[in-house]
Scaffold this motif. Structure first.
Motif, mmCIF file in Angstrom:
data_model
loop_
_atom_site.group_PDB
_atom_site.id
_atom_site.type_symbol
_atom_site.label_atom_id
_atom_site.label_comp_id
_atom_site.label_asym_id
_atom_site.label_seq_id
_atom_site.Cartn_x
_atom_site.Cartn_y
_atom_site.Cartn_z
ATOM 1 N N ARG A 121 -8.693 0.249 -6.799
ATOM 2 C CA ARG A 121 -8.690 -1.207 -7.511
ATOM 3 C C ARG A 121 -9.410 -0.988 -8.773
ATOM 4 O O ARG A 121 -9.053 -1.261 -9.619
ATOM 5 C CB ARG A 121 -9.477 -2.257 -6.630
ATOM 6 C CG ARG A 121 -9.721 -3.654 -7.205
ATOM 7 C CD ARG A 121 -10.500 -4.455 -6.235
ATOM 8 N NE ARG A 121 -9.529 -5.172 -5.559
ATOM 9 C CZ ARG A 121 -8.928 -6.380 -6.105
ATOM 10 N NH1 ARG A 121 -9.416 -6.957 -7.098
ATOM 11 N NH2 ARG A 121 -8.228 -7.175 -5.306
ATOM 12 N N GLU A 150 4.046 0.800 3.899
ATOM 13 C CA GLU A 150 3.071 -0.215 4.136
ATOM 14 C C GLU A 150 2.177 0.001 2.787
ATOM 15 O O GLU A 150 1.941 -1.043 2.109
ATOM 16 C CB GLU A 150 2.408 -0.150 5.382
ATOM 17 C CG GLU A 150 2.828 -1.013 6.502
ATOM 18 C CD GLU A 150 2.134 -0.610 7.652
ATOM 19 O OE1 GLU A 150 2.686 -0.112 8.619
ATOM 20 O OE2 GLU A 150 0.948 -0.658 7.602
ATOM 21 N N GLU A 153 3.573 -1.171 -0.344
ATOM 22 C CA GLU A 153 3.376 -2.723 -0.317
ATOM 23 C C GLU A 153 2.122 -3.118 -0.826
ATOM 24 O O GLU A 153 1.838 -4.166 -1.434
ATOM 25 C CB GLU A 153 3.760 -3.526 0.953
ATOM 26 C CG GLU A 153 5.129 -4.158 1.045
ATOM 27 C CD GLU A 153 5.573 -4.504 2.383
ATOM 28 O OE1 GLU A 153 4.945 -5.381 2.937
ATOM 29 O OE2 GLU A 153 6.648 -3.897 2.851
ATOM 30 N N GLU A 154 1.145 -2.696 -0.264
ATOM 31 C CA GLU A 154 -0.157 -2.940 -0.558
ATOM 32 C C GLU A 154 -0.388 -2.395 -2.011
ATOM 33 O O GLU A 154 -1.319 -3.107 -2.577
ATOM 34 C CB GLU A 154 -1.293 -1.933 0.459
ATOM 35 C CG GLU A 154 -1.189 -2.420 1.923
ATOM 36 C CD GLU A 154 -1.953 -1.488 2.730
ATOM 37 O OE1 GLU A 154 -1.664 -1.531 3.888
ATOM 38 O OE2 GLU A 154 -2.596 -0.510 2.281
ATOM 39 N N ASP A 157 0.692 -5.308 -3.913
ATOM 40 C CA ASP A 157 -0.049 -6.487 -3.869
ATOM 41 C C ASP A 157 -1.130 -6.381 -4.939
ATOM 42 O O ASP A 157 -1.779 -7.331 -5.510
ATOM 43 C CB ASP A 157 -0.383 -6.512 -2.596
ATOM 44 C CG ASP A 157 0.635 -7.001 -1.540
ATOM 45 O OD1 ASP A 157 1.520 -7.376 -2.244
ATOM 46 O OD2 ASP A 157 0.543 -7.100 -0.464
ATOM 47 N N CYS A 160 -0.354 -6.884 -8.413
ATOM 48 C CA CYS A 160 -0.074 -8.568 -8.604
ATOM 49 C C CYS A 160 -1.700 -8.990 -8.549
ATOM 50 O O CYS A 160 -1.982 -9.925 -9.339
ATOM 51 C CB CYS A 160 0.435 -9.223 -7.393
ATOM 52 S SG CYS A 160 2.235 -8.850 -7.339
ATOM 53 N N ASP A 161 -2.461 -8.575 -7.766
ATOM 54 C CA ASP A 161 -3.842 -9.199 -7.778
ATOM 55 C C ASP A 161 -4.798 -9.030 -8.819
ATOM 56 O O ASP A 161 -5.403 -9.968 -9.416
ATOM 57 C CB ASP A 161 -4.632 -8.613 -6.333
ATOM 58 C CG ASP A 161 -5.339 -9.264 -5.869
ATOM 59 O OD1 ASP A 161 -5.167 -10.513 -5.796
ATOM 60 O OD2 ASP A 161 -6.369 -8.898 -5.186
#
Ligand SMILES: Nc1nc2c(ncn2[C@@H]2O[C@H](COP(=O)(O)OP(=O)(O)OP(=O)(O)O)[C@@H](O)[C@H]2O)c(=O)[nH]1
Ligand SMILES: [Mg+2]
Length: 624
Positions: A121, A150, A153-154, A157, A160-161
C-alpha cells in the motif's frame, strides 16, 4: 559546445517495488541473466543485487540499487532498461521514496499467496502520487497456496482505495515465478521466460523524457562511495547533457558550490561504466564532487545557474527516536576491535549518515556525549548501529521511543496499521495482546486455510518489542507486518516490559555455580566464563522488580578454582541478545552497550547504592 548525438537506443527507467520478501531482488537476478548481462563463465550468486554484508546475512534489501539490462524489442531496436531495486521493509521506505524519482514507472510485485500487505500500500501510494504507470506482477505463482485471481481482486481494491485514476486502475498485469525466471501474460500462458515482462516494460514504461539540448539539471537521489574515485552523487539527468570533465554548479540547500565532474558513469549491468557523456533521461553516477548530498541539483555554469534547482527531495518524517551516546561502561574501549569511541567520532559518523540517508535525523541533546537519533523504525536504527559497530565504533543506546508531534495544539503520537497472519487457534491470544497495547481491530478475514488475517490500528508505541512477544505467544507461527498510518492524540500511559532485570552486584567472571543457583529466578543473558560488572544486567527476572545478585560466586569446596568449567551443572541455554532484541528489551532506566564484539544490557545507574527502585526510575525517566 558539441552537439550530443542522439542515443542509439531507447531508454526506460523502471523501479521495482513491493512489500518485503515478495521477490524483487530475485526477479532482478533473472532479468539480468536472461538479458545476457553476465559473461558465460561468471559465477552467479543468488540475489546478486543484495551486495552488502548485512543484506546477505539477513536476506533482505536495505539500500536501493541501480542496474540495467538491454533488451531487443520485436521491431529489432535495442532498448536499455535502467532497473532500480528497492527495499521492501517498511523501515527503509525512505529509500524507496527518494529513489522513485529516478524512475518513470514501477513494477509492483505482489506475492500470489500473501496478496497486498502494508508496504504494498505504501509503495503503491507513492507511485500513484507520482503519476507513474504501474505494471502489476503477481509473483510466486508456484506457491502451493497461490491464489492469483483473488490477489488480483485485492490489488484492484487497493488501487481503488488509494483513489487511482481510471487510467491507473486499468493496470497491465503479469503473472510470474520470479525464482524460475518465468513471466506469463495469462495464467495459462505457456511462456518459460521473462519475455512477456520485458515486452510489457517496453510497451508500458514511457521512454525516459528530457531535452538533451536543455540546460543541465541532475537531481541527486542517492550518494555512494567508491574506493578509487571517492564520493559519488547518483541521480537522473532531468534535462541537458552531462560530460566528463565538465564544470558544474551544485545547488544545495541554501548555498551553491562550483565543482567538476571528474568521472561520469552510467549503470551497465552490475557495473558502473565510465562514459564521455550522458543525456537527459539517463541515470548517472558522478565522481569528483566531495560536497554533494541527496537532494542537491547539479547544473551547468551557464548564467543564472543558481536558480535552476529542482524541488528538494522530501521524505516522510521519522517515527522512532533513540539516544545514542559514548560508551560509559567499565568495559568501554576494552575490545581489540574498537577503533572509535569518543563523542567526536560518534558525532562525525552520524553526520555522515544523515547526508546520505534522508530518513534518519540526528539532534543534539543537553549532553555533548549523547545524541538523539530519529528514524522510521527499530530495524532501521538497529541496522545503523550494526553497521557502525562493524566499522569499529562502540556506543550505548537508550530505549527506542516514539516521536510525538503537536497537531493543532494537541500532542499526537504515531499510529501503525498492523496486519497479523496467524493460525486460527491463536486468534484469541493475538486479539488479547493487541488489546493490551491499545490496538483497535479494523478488519478480520478468514480465507479458510486454517489461518486468519487480523488488521489493527495501534499506537506505534505498542509495537515496540511486540514482534518477539507475538512470536513466543504463537509459537513462531505469526506473520506480522506494520506500517506508519498517521497521527492520533496521545493515548496515555502504556505498559512496557512486565518483568524486572537480574543485575550483577559486583564485577568478576560469571560462574556456572552462581548461574545454576540463580536459574529459578529468570532467564540469563550471560553464560559462565563471561565477565560482568556492577550494574550490568545478567538476565530477565520472573517478577516485575529488579533483583541484584552475585553472579560470580564460587563453590567453596576445593582450592582449585577453574572459571567456567569446573561445574558439572545443567544450565538452561543463554539468551543471546542482538542489537535489535536488546533495544526492544530495555526499559527507560536501562541502556544497551554495543561494542564491535559484544552486546550487553545494563542499568543506567551502575552503583547499587545509588540506583532507585525500578518503578521510580522509570517514572523519572518518562517524565523528562
Ligand atoms: N516460491 C517462490 N519463492 C520465491 C520466488 N521469488 C523469490 N522467492 C523467494 O522469496 C524470498 C524473498 O526473495 P527476495 O528476492 O529477496 O525478495 P525481495 O522482495 O527482494 O525482499 P526485500 O528486498 O527484502 O524486500 C526468497 O527466499 C526467494 O527465494 C518465486 O517466484 N517463488
Ligand atoms: Mg530485495
Amino acid at each position: 559546445m558539441s552537439m550530443s548525438a542522439p542515443r542509439p537506443y531507447g531508454l526506460r527507467n523502471v523501479a521495482i517495488v513491493a512489500h518485503v520478501d515478495h521477490g524483487k531482488t530475485t526477479l532482478v537476478d533473472h532479468m539480468l541473466r536472461q538479458a545476457g548481462t553476465f559473461r558465460a563463465n561468471e559465477v552467479l550468486t543468488e540475489r546478486v543485487m543484495d551486495s552488502n554484508d548485512l543484506e546477505r546475512e539477513r536476506g533482505i534489501t536495505i539500500l536501493a540499487k541501480n542496474t540495467s539490462v538491454r533488451w531487443r524489442s520485436h521491431d529489432g531496436s535495442m532498448c536499455k532498461i535502467n532497473v532500480i531495486d528497492t527495499p521492501g521493509h517498511a523501515d527503509f521506505g525512505g529509500e524507496v521514496e527518494r529513489t522513485l524519482l529516478m524512475a518513470d514507472a514501477a513494477l509492483l510485485l505482489v506475492d500470489a499467496a500473501e496478496g497486498p500487505l502494508p508496504q504494498t500500500r505504501f509503495v503503491l501510494r507513492k507511485c500513484l502520487e507520482l503519476g507513474f504507470p504501474v505494471i502489476v506482477v503477481i509473483n510466486k505463482l508456484d506457491r502451493s497456496d497461490a491464489r492469483p485471481e483473488e490477489v488480483h481482486e485485492e490489488i484492484f481494491d487497493l488501487f481503488c482505495d488509494l483513489e487511482a485514476t481510471d487510467a491507473q486502475l486499468d493496470f497491465p498485469l503479469i503473472y510470474a515465478i520470479g525464482r524460475e525466471g518465468i513471466a506469463k501474460k495469462t495464467l495459462d500462458d505457456p511462456s518459460t521466460t521473462l519475455e512477456p515482462l520485458f515486452d510489457m516494460i517496453l510497451a508500458k514504461v514511457p521512454p525516459a523524457p528530457g531535452d538533451p539540448a536543455g540546460p543541465l539539471q541532475i537531481l541527486v537521489s542517492n550518494v555512494d562511495h567508491d574506493d578509487y574515485v571517492g564520493r559519488l552523487g547518483i541521480g537522473r539527468i532531468v534535462s541537458g547533457t552531462a560530460r566528463a570533465n565538465q564544470l558544474v554548479g551544485v545547488v544545495k540547500d541554501g548555498r551553491t558550490v562550483k565543482a567538476t565532474i571528474k568521472v561520469l558513469s552510467t549503470f551497465e549491468g552490475l557495473r558502473r561504466t565510465s562514459a564521455p557523456e550522458a543525456t537527459a533521461g539517463e541515470i548517472v553516477a558522478i565522481a569528483g564532487i566531495e560536497d554533494v548530498d541527496v537532494g542537491d541539483t547539479i547544473v551547468d555554469q551557464e548564467p543564472g545557474w543558481e536558480t535552476r534547482a529542482l524541488p528538494r527531495i522530501l521524505v516522510e518524517q521519522p517515527t522512532i527516536k533513540m539516544r545514542m551516546g559514548v560508551n560509559t561502561s567499565p568495559f568501554a574501549g576494552k575490545s581489540k576491535l574498537t577503533k572509535y569511541l569518543t563523542s567526536r567520532h560518534v558525532r562525525e559518523r552520524l553526520q555522515r549518515e544523515i547526508k546520505k540517508n534522508l530518513a534518519i535525523r540526528v539532534e543534539e541533546t543537553e549532553s555533548p556525549d549523547t545524541f538523539q537519533v530519529l528514524g522510521r523504525g527499530e530495524l532501521q536504527l538497529a541496522i545503523l548501529v550494526e553497521t557502525m559497530r562493524r566499522e569499529g565504533y562502540e556506543m550505548q543506546l537508550g530505549n527506542p521511543e516514539v516521536v510525538t508531534q503537536v497537531v493543532d495544539g494537541v500532542m499526537c503520537e504515531p499510529m501503525e496499521l498492523v496486519v497479523v497472519d496467524v493460525p486460527e487457534q491463536f486468534i484469541g491470544v493475538v486479539t488479547e495482546r493487541l488489546g493490551e497495547r491499545r490496538g483497535r481491530m479494523v478488519k478480520m478475514a478468514n480465507p479458510g486455510f486454517g489461518r486468519a488475517r487480523l488488521e489493527y490500528r495501534i499506537p506505534s508505541r505498542g509495537m515496540i518489542g511486540f514482534r518477539g512477544e507475538l512470536l513466543t505467544a504463537t509459537r513462531g507461527t505469526a506473520l506480522l507486518n506494520s506500517m506508519f498510518d498517521g497521527w492520533e492524540p496521545w493515548g496515555g500511559t502504556m505498559a512496557k516490559r512486565q518483568t524486572g532485570a537480574i543485575v550483577s552486584d559486583r564485577a568478576g567472571v560469571a560462574t556456572p555455580y552462581a548461574l545454576f543457583h540463580l536459574q529459578p529466578r529468570g532467564s540469563f543473558f550471560v553464560s559462565p566464563g563471561q565477565e560482568v560488572y556492577e550494574g550490568m544486567i545478567v538476565g530477565e527476572h520472573n517478577r516485575p522488580n529488579d533483583t541484584d545478585v552475585n553472579a560470580i560466586k564460587e563453590k567453596k569446596l576445593s582450592n582449585v578454582r577453574n572459571h567456567g568449567k569446573d561445574e558439572n551443572v545443567m544450565l538452561a541455554p543463554t539468551r543471546v541478545l542482538t542489537i535489535e532484541t536488546a533495544m526492544e528489551w530495555i526499559d527507560a532506566d536501562e541502556l544497551v552497550e554495543v561494542t564491535p564484539d559484544a552486546v550487553r544490557v545494563r542499568k543506567q545507574i551502575l552503583p547499587i547504592n545509588l540506583r532507585p527502585r525500578r518503578s521510580e526510575a522509570i517514572e523519572d525517566a518518562q517524565s523528562v
